[in-house]
Design an enzyme around this catalytic site. Structure first.
Site: not given
Ligand SMILES: C[C@H](O)[C@@H](O)CC(=O)C(=O)O
Ligand SMILES: [Mg+2]
Length: 436
Positions: A273, A302, A325
């Site tokens: 990630e 994110e 998000d």
């Protein structure tokens, strides 16, 4: 009954999570999970609660940006807003002077998310439904009317979005019942923050494993030998069948990411990630290509600024997991666009959650994704982090590592007033003691 917004407040609420290294990663070594917390009140006395997530310092700047947007909200009727939600989204995100601060990125977009989250909460409350149910019951045409398609029609047109939603009407009822019974699969990040000791990691992992967790995310990126040891510990504890993900929080350059993650490939992470800058779409594409040969996908989102960037990530095959998000993008409106684009590009949505309030919010979006869009659970899961839920009036409920659909009306991010007062920065009791 009409609901006119007559009052608007925003507060800076901070939790001193850094003291125990909760939430720490290779780039954010001392996060104090915080929020710009919005309450809107109508003349009918129904209220809407919204927030955007921050890491402590700078929350005051977001609060200031929220205040700058408040003039566009006060005096409006909820019915007028939701009757042209696309128009209202654009009013907030494209005000001809304030858009210079973004557009649709950074502090002003975080502020847009906080305000719109409160409006969606208000809408769901007035309908007496949890937000996911409001979305699931909505006519596909109305869903599409909430989305601003500007800048994404080369990847997804309004007609295509409608078509996706119409096709997913089949068996929707069955999927809703399935979610109500079993919930939506989750993974945990709570065991392996970067600042945790090996002992803590082992204990938390053992406890989580015993409570039924099978999917674990580990923070990496500061030191390769630490990463090998920590990934080895977790892989050993969870065995070969369970799922491991790793998260570098933007620590590396592109070639460094490829070589570092290659060294960790023996632990068989499902994804890496945020390997590099969240803005580097072609860099992510290069990493995806290189690591794809090792069976490792790339996840990000994110800190992906907006739907336009998600569009390019998808077009460039730069992501294998889309991490929406609820507070980084422009609330439900923009997340709907990303969920539908991800479906078109056949990339699973695995939301970012945690922080403060993110689990409470994003669970609604992923339920909508499954019931009304993707109808698929393969390689799909929603992040869960076990901090700060006690500060919410309707905290997220996890059973056997699954999010159970919220039942209370709204978007689940109303905080206990006592928690807000205590943690308000800098005057709340918690901070007065620390600052003194
Ligand atoms: C600073 C935050 O805790 C971040 O590490 C969260 C994150 O990357 C995740 O949950 O994923
Ligand atoms: Mg992350």
């Amino acid at each position: 009954m009409l609901h006119r917004i007559v009052d608007f407040s925003v507060r800076d609420v901070r939790f001193p999570t850094s003291a125990e290294q909760h939430g720490s990663d290779a780039m954010h070594t001392d996060p104090d999970y915080s929020a710009a917390y919005v309450v809107i009140t109508t003349d009918s006395k129904v209220q809407g609660f919204g927030l955007t997530f921050t890491l402590g310092k700078g929350t005051d700047i977001v609060v200031c940006a929220v205040k700058a947007l408040s003039g566009l909200v006060i005096g409006k009727f909820l019915q007028d807003i939701v009757g042209d939600f696309r128009g209202f989204y654009r009013l907030l995100s494209s005000d001809s002077q304030m858009r210079w601060l973004g557009p649709e990125k950074g502090v002003i977009h975080l502020a847009t998310a906080a305000v719109l989250n409160a409006v969606w909460d208000l809408w769901a409350r007035t309908e007496g439904k949890p937000l996911w149910k409001l979305l699931v019951d909505m006519d596909p045409k109305q869903i599409v009317s909430c989305i601003d398609f500007r800048y994404i029609t080369d990847a997804l047109t309004e007609e295509e979005a409608l078509d996706i939603l119409m096709k997913a009407q089949e068996d929707k009822q069955h999927r809703e019942e399935q979610m109500l019974k079993k919930g939506y699969p989750a993974y945990t990040t709570s065991c392996a923050w970067l600042g945790y000791t090996d002992e803590q990691l082992k204990q938390l992992c053992t406890d989580a494993f015993k409570s039924g967790w099978t999917k674990f995310k580990v923070k990496v990126g500061a030191d390769i030998e630490d990463d090998k040891r920590r990934c080895g510990l977790i892989r050993h504890m969870i065995g070969p069948q369970n799922t491991l993900m790793i998260d570098a929080n933007q620590r590396w350059d592109v070639s460094e990411a490829i070589s570092w993650v290659s060294e960790l490939s023996e632990f068989r992470p499902l994804w890496i990630e945020e390997p590099t800058s969240p803005d580097d779409i072609l860099g992510h594409a290069a990493i995806s290509k290189a690591l794809g040969t090792l069976g490792i996908g790339v996840a990000s989102g994110e800190q992906c600024q907006n739907r336009v960037m998600f569009k390019q990530f998808l077009q460039a095959a730069a992501l294998q997991f889309v991490q929406i998000d609820s507070c980084r993008l422009g609330s439900v409106n923009e997340n709907l666009a990303v969920i539908l684009m991800a479906h078109k590009f056949r990339v699973p949505v695995c939301p970012h959650a945690g922080g403060v309030g993110l689990c409470e919010l994003v669970q609604h979006l992923i339920l909508f994704d499954y019931i009304s869009v993707s109808a698929d659970l393969h390689n799909r899961m929603c992040e869960y982090v076990d901090h700060l839920h006690e500060h919410f009036t309707c905290p997220a409920i996890i059973e056997k590592a699954h999010y159970m659909p919220p039942k209370n009306p709204g978007y689940s991010c109303e905080m206990l007033e006592s928690s807000v007062v205590k943690h308000q920065y800098p005057d709340g009791e918690v901070w007065r003691k620390k600052i003194a």
